[in-house]
Structure formats: structure tokens, C-alpha cells
Scaffold this motif. Structure first.
Motif, PDB file in Angstrom:
ATOM      1  N   MET A   1       0.853  -1.199   0.000  1.00 58.97           N
ATOM      2  CA  MET A   1       0.000   0.000   0.000  1.00 58.97           C
ATOM      3  C   MET A   1       0.884   1.242   0.000  1.00 58.97           C
ATOM      4  SD  MET A   1      -2.946   1.021   2.758  1.00 58.97           S
ATOM      5  CE  MET A   1      -3.905   2.504   2.555  1.00 58.97           C
ATOM      6  N   ASP A   2       0.543   2.200  -0.855  1.00 60.28           N
ATOM      7  CA  ASP A   2       1.348   3.417  -0.939  1.00 60.28           C
ATOM      8  C   ASP A   2       1.234   4.230   0.338  1.00 60.28           C
ATOM      9  OD1 ASP A   2       0.480   3.880  -4.420  1.00 60.28           O
ATOM     10  OD2 ASP A   2       2.150   2.775  -3.483  1.00 60.28           O
ATOM     11  N   PRO A   3       2.298   4.931   0.704  1.00 57.19           N
ATOM     12  CA  PRO A   3       2.222   5.787   1.896  1.00 57.19           C
ATOM     13  C   PRO A   3       1.259   6.935   1.666  1.00 57.19           C
ATOM     14  CG  PRO A   3       4.258   6.158   0.723  1.00 57.19           C
ATOM     15  CD  PRO A   3       3.600   5.006   0.060  1.00 57.19           C
ATOM     16  N   PRO A   4       0.702   7.505   2.713  1.00 57.15           N
ATOM     17  CA  PRO A   4      -0.247   8.618   2.558  1.00 57.15           C
ATOM     18  C   PRO A   4       0.380   9.807   1.846  1.00 57.15           C
ATOM     19  CG  PRO A   4       0.483   8.446   4.833  1.00 57.15           C
ATOM     20  CD  PRO A   4       0.996   7.232   4.132  1.00 57.15           C
ATOM     21  N   ARG A   5      -0.410  10.445   1.049  1.00 56.43           N
ATOM     22  CA  ARG A   5       0.060  11.609   0.302  1.00 56.43           C
ATOM     23  C   ARG A   5      -0.591  12.882   0.853  1.00 56.43           C
ATOM     24  NH1 ARG A   5      -0.001   9.537  -6.009  1.00 56.43           N
ATOM     25  NH2 ARG A   5       1.237   7.653  -5.670  1.00 56.43           N
ATOM     26  N   ALA A   6       0.143  13.954   0.738  1.00 56.73           N
ATOM     27  CA  ALA A   6      -0.385  15.254   1.190  1.00 56.73           C
ATOM     28  C   ALA A   6      -0.479  16.202   0.005  1.00 56.73           C
ATOM     29  CB  ALA A   6       0.498  15.851   2.284  1.00 56.73           C
ATOM     30  N   LEU A   7      -1.393  17.140   0.037  1.00 55.79           N
ATOM     31  CA  LEU A   7      -1.578  18.112  -1.026  1.00 55.79           C
ATOM     32  C   LEU A   7      -0.993  19.461  -0.607  1.00 55.79           C
ATOM     33  CD1 LEU A   7      -5.259  17.286  -2.039  1.00 55.79           C
ATOM     34  CD2 LEU A   7      -3.140  16.485  -3.111  1.00 55.79           C
ATOM     35  N   GLY A   8      -0.706  20.258  -1.610  1.00 55.48           N
ATOM     36  CA  GLY A   8      -0.154  21.592  -1.335  1.00 55.48           C
ATOM     37  C   GLY A   8      -1.212  22.485  -0.713  1.00 55.48           C
ATOM     38  N   PRO A   9      -0.874  23.783  -0.530  1.00 57.11           N
ATOM     39  CA  PRO A   9      -1.819  24.731   0.070  1.00 57.11           C
ATOM     40  C   PRO A   9      -3.106  24.785  -0.730  1.00 57.11           C
ATOM     41  CG  PRO A   9       0.387  25.676  -0.070  1.00 57.11           C
ATOM     42  CD  PRO A   9       0.417  24.405  -0.836  1.00 57.11           C
ATOM     43  N   GLN A  10      -4.228  24.868  -0.037  1.00 56.58           N
ATOM     44  CA  GLN A  10      -5.568  24.950  -0.599  1.00 56.58           C
ATOM     45  C   GLN A  10      -5.843  23.802  -1.564  1.00 56.58           C
ATOM     46  OE1 GLN A  10      -5.969  28.815  -2.367  1.00 56.58           O
ATOM     47  NE2 GLN A  10      -5.832  29.910  -0.383  1.00 56.58           N
ATOM     48  N   GLY A  11      -5.185  22.669  -1.301  1.00 64.15           N
ATOM     49  CA  GLY A  11      -5.448  21.487  -2.102  1.00 64.15           C
ATOM     50  C   GLY A  11      -4.821  21.536  -3.474  1.00 64.15           C
ATOM     51  N   SER A  12      -3.993  22.547  -3.764  1.00 64.12           N
ATOM     52  CA  SER A  12      -3.367  22.642  -5.082  1.00 64.12           C
ATOM     53  C   SER A  12      -1.945  22.145  -5.010  1.00 64.12           C
ATOM     54  CB  SER A  12      -3.410  24.083  -5.572  1.00 64.12           C
ATOM     55  OG  SER A  12      -2.659  24.887  -4.677  1.00 64.12           O
ATOM     56  N   GLY A  13      -1.323  21.968  -6.132  1.00 59.10           N
ATOM     57  CA  GLY A  13       0.057  21.528  -6.189  1.00 59.10           C
ATOM     58  C   GLY A  13       0.166  20.036  -6.303  1.00 59.10           C
ATOM     59  N   PRO A  14       1.261  19.526  -6.751  1.00 58.17           N
ATOM     60  CA  PRO A  14       1.438  18.074  -6.922  1.00 58.17           C
ATOM     61  C   PRO A  14       1.563  17.372  -5.582  1.00 58.17           C
ATOM     62  CG  PRO A  14       3.498  19.200  -7.332  1.00 58.17           C
ATOM     63  CD  PRO A  14       2.485  20.278  -7.112  1.00 58.17           C
ATOM     64  N   PRO A  20      12.099  10.224   4.139  1.00 56.06           N
ATOM     65  CA  PRO A  20      12.636   8.979   4.721  1.00 56.06           C
ATOM     66  C   PRO A  20      12.696   9.071   6.234  1.00 56.06           C
ATOM     67  CG  PRO A  20      14.386  10.302   3.755  1.00 56.06           C
ATOM     68  CD  PRO A  20      13.093  10.974   3.362  1.00 56.06           C
ATOM     69  N   LEU A  21      12.743   7.872   6.862  1.00 58.40           N
ATOM     70  CA  LEU A  21      12.812   7.817   8.324  1.00 58.40           C
ATOM     71  C   LEU A  21      14.150   8.355   8.800  1.00 58.40           C
ATOM     72  CD1 LEU A  21      11.302   4.270   8.982  1.00 58.40           C
ATOM     73  CD2 LEU A  21      10.139   6.481   9.168  1.00 58.40           C
ATOM     74  N   THR A  22      14.100   8.962   9.922  1.00 63.16           N
ATOM     75  CA  THR A  22      15.347   9.445  10.525  1.00 63.16           C
ATOM     76  C   THR A  22      16.075   8.261  11.154  1.00 63.16           C
ATOM     77  OG1 THR A  22      14.282   9.856  12.651  1.00 63.16           O
ATOM     78  CG2 THR A  22      14.234  11.658  11.015  1.00 63.16           C
ATOM     79  N   PRO A  23      17.357   8.388  11.435  1.00 62.07           N
ATOM     80  CA  PRO A  23      18.093   7.272  12.066  1.00 62.07           C
ATOM     81  C   PRO A  23      17.459   6.791  13.368  1.00 62.07           C
ATOM     82  CG  PRO A  23      19.621   8.903  11.219  1.00 62.07           C
ATOM     83  CD  PRO A  23      18.255   9.497  11.038  1.00 62.07           C
ATOM     84  N   SER A  24      16.967   7.711  14.178  1.00 54.55           N
ATOM     85  CA  SER A  24      16.336   7.281  15.441  1.00 54.55           C
ATOM     86  C   SER A  24      15.035   6.532  15.178  1.00 54.55           C
ATOM     87  CB  SER A  24      16.066   8.495  16.334  1.00 54.55           C
ATOM     88  OG  SER A  24      15.156   9.405  15.697  1.00 54.55           O
ATOM     89  N   GLU A  25      14.281   6.978  14.164  1.00 57.45           N
ATOM     90  CA  GLU A  25      13.049   6.286  13.819  1.00 57.45           C
ATOM     91  C   GLU A  25      13.348   4.886  13.275  1.00 57.45           C
ATOM     92  OE1 GLU A  25      10.088  10.003  12.636  1.00 57.45           O
ATOM     93  OE2 GLU A  25      11.376   9.089  11.104  1.00 57.45           O
ATOM     94  N   ARG A  26      14.407   4.792  12.496  1.00 56.76           N
ATOM     95  CA  ARG A  26      14.794   3.458  11.989  1.00 56.76           C
ATOM     96  C   ARG A  26      15.180   2.530  13.124  1.00 56.76           C
ATOM     97  NH1 ARG A  26      15.512   2.833   6.635  1.00 56.76           N
ATOM     98  NH2 ARG A  26      15.467   4.694   5.304  1.00 56.76           N
TER      99      ARG A  26
END
Length: 450
Positions: A1-14, A20-26
Motif C-alpha cells: 500500500m502506498d504511503p499517505p500523500r499530502a496536497l499543497g496549500p488549498q489542495g493545489s500543487g502536486p 525517509p525515516l530518521t536514524p532514530s526512527e529506523r
């Protein structure tokens, strides 16, 4: 499953992905995965341990249940069980003594001496002779006992007695059902705390033989107790209850034990090690069962009075009745040892690697020698060489199926099937190596560590 995607301001933009995960998160993620994997492995080991314990506890009962079920359901096997008793010298002596006593006890020796006294008195014999004629009772009874014992011995030790014994047991196969369940009626019966065998047919034959030998009065011997005790125990009712249960589960309990062991091997993370543990544990339980049979033999012999059955005859009866159970126990023990050794040989141990390597070099050298002499196996040999794992699995599976389909395999049967399987595997390895004379000799492990 693809990771969640976010949209630019006001829902515009690609749309864009999270970074990537940080070393501590890894590190946290790896720690959580390791903890979960360890927990999962512990659960698998715990489940496998429970299954193995159940298999170990039930394995002796499975062997006994299968033996009891075969004795009840298979007439030929039951007859083979009891047939040696008719030819055992100690049992023959016990039967001869008991039948002789039964016959002589039904002869009125006192009546004979009284008739002799009356006859002497009528002939005006001296009073001293008439008064002492009763002293002839002892010698007369001894002579009669000797004569009857000789005749009975001829009958009991003859081939005809063995045939009568086998025929009677075959016709009365319900005897074993009676012994184990106490239901029905047959040649073998449970009376009180004893298990007795009805020898009415044999006693009738003895009477015929006595008449043929000139003892016409033997035809007038009244009916008497025609049984001989085989077993005596004050726990017969408990034993019968246990055997009823074993007869019910006689077919499915062995299957259940095998299924539990197989499920334990499949559940455990280390399949090969678990297989070895299952084989070793089963072997230990078979050794304990053999020791239990030895102890039971001693208890049985101590419980049978010599006045009921001589010690040597009682020992022969016990050994004869349980010999197939001993054979089955030894068969399972040998199979368990073979499985444990096979599990070791497929492992990464130094000795196992050396044996596999030496075997591979030997079969390879033999195959290449055949190829150099013109006996090349070509494409067939190449296929055998490249599919060695498959052919090995097929041969092992065929050996297992052969043992499963073999009626009552013995330890010798297991050794025979093992020998054939080893020879077939060696031949296949040689044929695979004989596909070509090119290439270098294999020195690496053909199987690899497990």
C-alpha cells in the motif's frame, strides 16, 4: 500500500511522499520489529513444546492401543499370537498335569478297592488280606496317574494337539474380545479375578485316546472343569475398562500422535531441530514402555500362584501374549533413532558435513568413472543431478509410504526399507554424476546446512 500523500496549500500543487525515516526512527522501527519477531518465535516454540509433550505422553498408549486393536480385529494375527503356546514345553507340561489330575480325580479309586475287598471276602480270603486291601488305593492311584499322564502327554505333544489349538482359537476369535472387554462368550473367559482357557476339546480327545489305549471306563468320566488359568489379577475389571478405551481409540490414537508430532515440527521455527527432538523423545518413551513391560512381567509372575500355573508356564504365556507388542515398540524405537540420525545428517554439524561431502565425492567419482568407460547417462543423468533435492524427497516419501502400508512392520522391515532407500539414493547420485566426464569433482555440501 502506498504511503499517505499530502496536497499543497488549498489542495493545489502536486502530491508528495513523506520523507525517509530518521536514524532514530529506523532504530525504533528495527527494535519494534525485533521485539515482535522474538515474541512470535516464543509463541511458536511454546506451541510446538505443548504439541511435543502431548505426542510423547500419548505415544506409548498409541502403541499399546494399536496392538490391542490388531489382536481384536485380525484373526490371523491373534492365532499367530497364541499358536506358540501349544508347542511350548512348559505350557504342554502344565496342560498335561492339569488334565491328568482332572481325569484321575474322576476315577473312584476307593470304590475299586472296596469292590476288591468284597470280592476277596466272598472267596474266603484270609481276613488279614481283606482288611489290608484298602492299602492298594495309593499304589493303584499312582499307577493310574502314571498311565493317564503318559497318554495325555502323547496327545498334548502331538501335532494334532497343535492343530486343535489353532483351530479352536481361530473359530473362537471372540476369545480376545472376551478377555479384554468381558463381553460375549468364547474359549477364553474372564472368571472373577482370573482369565481361563476352555480345553474341553482337548479333554474330549484325551478321553478318546484313553479308550483306545484300553481304558474303557474313561468314556464314562463325567463333565468336569475343563479350564486352565492363563492370567490372574485383582485388577481385571480396571484392566478391562482400560482396554475397552484403548480398543475404541486403537485406530485413531496412533494417527493423532503422528499428526501432533508433524504439527509441532511445522509450527516450530527450527524444523530440523524439532524433528530431532520429536524423534529422541519418542525413542525415550519407547524405552520406558519396554521397561514397563519388564516390570509388568515381574508383577504378573508374582501374582500367579504356582498351584494355579507353574512359573515357567506363566512366563511363557506372558511372553507369548506381549511379543507382538514388544516388536511394535522396538519398531517405533528404531524408526525414531533413524529419524534423529537423519535430522542430524541434514544439519550443519561438522560430522554431518563430512559425511555428506565424503558421500558426494564417492558417488561423483563412481559416476565419472562410469562415464569415462562409455556408460554415460546423458540428459537423464543431468536431470537427476540438477533435481537431486526432488529425487531425494521422493525416495524418502516412498520409503515412508512403504512402511505405512506394510502390515505390522518389524524393526527388520524398517532396516530393510532404509537400506533400499539408501541404495536407491546412491544409485541416483551415481547416475547423475555419470552424465558427463567434464567438470571438477564436487567437494561442496550437496545439501547445505539446515
Amino acid at each position: 500500500m502506498d504511503p499517505p500523500r499530502a496536497l499543497g496549500p488549498q489542495g493545489s500543487g502536486p502530491p508528495y511522499r513523506d520523507g525517509p525515516l530518521t536514524p532514530s526512527e529506523r532504530r525504533d522501527y528495527a527494535r519494534l520489529r525485533g521485539r515482535e519477531a522474538l515474541r512470535h518465535r516464543r509463541l511458536r516454540y511454546a506451541a510446538a513444546s505443548v504439541l511435543l509433550v502431548l505426542a510423547f505422553v500419548l505415544s506409548p498408549l498409541a502403541v499399546v492401543a494399536a496392538w490391542a486393536d490388531s489382536q481384536v480385529s485380525d484373526t490371523d494375527r491373534y492365532v499367530r499370537t497364541v499358536a506358540p503356546l501349544a508347542r511350548d514345553p512348559s505350557v504342554q507340561n502344565a496342560v498335561t498335569d492339569r488334565l491328568t489330575t482332572r481325569v484321575v480325580d474322576n476315577v473312584d479309586v476307593k470304590g475299586i478297592t472296596d469292590a476288591l475287598s468284597n470280592a476277596l471276602a466272598k472267596t474266603d480270603a484270609p481276613p488279614a488280606i481283606v482288611d489290608k486291601s484298602h492299602l492298594l488305593a495309593g499304589p493303584l492311584k499312582d499307577a493310574l496317574t502314571t498311565a493317564v499322564h503318559t497318554v495325555v502327554g502323547k496327545v498334548v505333544t502331538s501335532d494334532q494337539f497343535a492343530q486343535l489349538w489353532d483351530g479352536a482359537n481361530r473359530r473362537a476369535h471372540a476369545a480376545l474380545v472376551k478377555t479384554l472387554t468381558g463381553e460375549g462368550s468364547s474359549a477364553v473367559e474372564a472368571k472373577g479375578d482370573s482369565v481361563v482357557l476352555d480345553l474341553g476339546t482337548v479333554l474330549d480327545k484325551v478321553q478318546e485316546k484313553l479308550v483306545d489305549e484300553g481304558y474303557e471306563k474313561a468314556a464314562n468320566i463325567p463333565d468336569t472343569d475343563k479350564t486352565i488359568p492363563l492370567f490372574r489379577t485383582d485388577k481385571l475389571d480396571d484392566a478391562q475398562d482400560t482396554m475397552r478405551l484403548l480398543n475404541v481409540v486403537g485406530t485413531w490414537l496412533p494417527v493423532t500422535v503422528v499428526a501432533l508430532a508433524a504439527l509441532a515440527v511445522w509450527t516450530a521455527p527450527a524444523h530440523r531441530v524439532t524433528l530431532m527432538v520429536a524423534a529422541i523423545g519418542t525413542g525415550v518413551m519407547m524405552v520406558l514402555l519396554l521397561l514397563g513391560l519388564v516390570i509388568a512381567r515381574r508383577v504378573y509372575l508374582d501374582s500367579v500362584p504356582t498351584t494355579m500355573l507353574p512359573a515357567d508356564a506363566a512366563a511363557s504365556v506372558y511372553d507369548t501374549f506381549v511379543r507382538f507388542l514388544r516388536n511394535s515398540t522396538r519398531t517405533v524405537l528404531v524408526t525414531a533413532v533413524i529419524a534423529a540420525v537423519a535430522g542430524y545428517l541434514y544439519g550443519p554439524g561438522r560430522g554431518a558435513r563430512f559425511i555428506r561431502s565424503a558421500t558426494s565425492r564417492a558417488t561423483g567419482a563412481t559416476g565419472r568413472a562410469m562415464a569415462r568407460s562409455g556408460l554415460r547417462t546423458g540428459a537423464t543423468g543431468h536431470w537427476l543431478d540438477t533435481h537431486r533435492r526432488w529425487t531425494t524427497g521422493i525416495v524418502i516419501a516412498a520409503a515412508v509410504v512403504a512402511l505405512v502400508l506394510w502390515n505390522y512392520p518389524t524393526a527388520a522391515c524398517v532396516a530393510l526399507v532404509l537400506g533400499i532407500a539408501v541404495v536407491v539414493l546412491a544409485v541416483l547420485a551415481v547416475l547423475g554424476a555419470a552424465s558427463t566426464v567434464d567438470g571438477t569433482e564436487r567437494t561442496k555440501d550437496p545439501i547445505g546446512p539446515r
